[in-house]
Design an enzyme around this catalytic site. Structure first.
Site, PDB file in Angstrom:
ATOM      1  N   ARG A  17     -27.813  27.946  17.563  1.00 27.23           N
ATOM      2  CA  ARG A  17     -28.757  28.439  17.624  1.00 27.23           C
ATOM      3  C   ARG A  17     -27.906  30.486  17.528  1.00 27.23           C
ATOM      4  O   ARG A  17     -28.529  30.942  16.686  1.00 27.23           O
ATOM      5  CB  ARG A  17     -29.776  29.006  18.574  1.00 27.23           C
ATOM      6  CG  ARG A  17     -31.023  27.846  18.170  1.00 27.23           C
ATOM      7  CD  ARG A  17     -31.580  27.481  19.829  1.00 27.23           C
ATOM      8  NE  ARG A  17     -32.283  28.827  19.798  1.00 27.23           N
ATOM      9  CZ  ARG A  17     -33.517  29.411  20.777  1.00 27.23           C
ATOM     10  NH1 ARG A  17     -33.465  28.698  21.779  1.00 27.23           N
ATOM     11  NH2 ARG A  17     -34.401  30.389  20.367  1.00 27.23           N
ATOM     12  N   CYS A  27     -30.307  35.587  25.734  1.00 32.15           N
ATOM     13  CA  CYS A  27     -30.700  33.797  25.773  1.00 32.15           C
ATOM     14  C   CYS A  27     -31.767  34.860  24.637  1.00 32.15           C
ATOM     15  O   CYS A  27     -31.887  35.335  23.934  1.00 32.15           O
ATOM     16  CB  CYS A  27     -30.623  33.083  26.697  1.00 32.15           C
ATOM     17  SG  CYS A  27     -32.038  33.467  28.040  1.00 32.15           S
TER      18      CYS A  27
END
Length: 267
Positions: free
Chosen positions: A174, A232
């Site tokens: 990611r 995050c």
């Protein structure tokens, strides 16, 4: 406190002397409250991450991200209902190796609670170690927890890119932008380095040693005294990196909105 973590052995000998919060939660996983009802550490109260440790996100998601920080009155009320008081130690656990428990740990400290720790290894290590399990859900006396947010450092979209060592806690794929299963844009904040949460853990699901964590974070420049922040996807699992950094003796800020909030400015 010497560490923000507490071992299974230490908690076993402290049951009844701490406020115990069960914050089991996993994105796409089983409902935490049902898991709690099926079995929990004796004396624990369940706290819901989506409704008590977060506010409802915007529709569509806005600059606050997918898990905005909770409204103060909601968070304080939830902590009191769970029995938390300012002068009693709090221990938090989950079944996600600390990734959800870190959120409660960070929030309580941000509101000024002086003694909060996360159960190292969480529910799975507790069970594997033969820890007691209860299905009893008894009414608990409300605590007197009080506080206001602002004790800990945060950054926002206006200054997150200025942080000297900005840590992305998401999975490497990611971070690299190869996949993006949740947010509408793939990639990472320019200049960020990647220390995904799995690197904080040993094979048994407990946190790595102080020496190991200092090496991992030192390799990206996150050392005591440095300007460090973590993010995050939505502000939840970044607290796992903040917890690991605290174990290593490194202070770091949180970007609560995370990538999900950051990309609202580039869509």
């Amino acid at each position: 406190m010497s560490s923000p973590l507490i071992s299974v052995a230490e908690l076993s000998s402290s049951l009844g002397q701490v406020t115990l919060l069960d914050v089991r939660y996993r994105l796409g996983g089983p409902p935490g409250r049902e898991e709690y009802a099926a079995g929990h550490i004796p004396g624990a109260a369940y706290v819901d991450l989506d409704t008590e440790l977060s506010s409802a996100p915007g529709v569509p998601v806005d600059e606050r991200g997918r898990h905005p920080l909770p409204e103060p009155e909601v968070f304080v009320a939830a902590m009191r209902a769970a029995g938390a008081s300012n002068d009693e130690p709090v221990v938090v656990y989950d079944d996600w190796q600390g990734r959800a428990a870190g959120r409660a740990w960070w929030l309580l400290r941000d509101y000024g609670h002086a003694d909060v720790r996360v159960l190292d290894g969480g529910w799975s290590v507790w069970r594997a170690s033969g820890g007691q399990v209860s299905t009893e859900i008894s009414p608990r006396a409300p605590g007197d927890f009080s506080g206001t947010p602002g004790r800990l450092s945060v950054v926002d979209a206006s200054n997150v890119s200025d942080v000297a060592v900005l840590i992305d806690a998401r999975a490497p794929e990611r971070y690299r932008g190869e996949v993006e299963p949740v947010d509408p844009v793939a990639g990472h904040i320019p200049g960020a380095v990647n220390v995904d949460t799995s690197r904080n853990l040993a094979q048994d699901g407990t946190f790595r040693s102080v020496t190991e964590l200092r090496e991992i974070y030192g390799d990206v420049g996150a050392v005591p005294g440095a300007d460090v922040a973590a993010y995050c996807g939505s502000g939840v699992t970044a607290t796992h990196d903040l917890l690991a950094l605290a174990v290593a003796g490194v202070h770091a800020a949180l970007y609560p909105a995370g990538w999900s909030g950051f990309v609202t400015s580039v869509r």
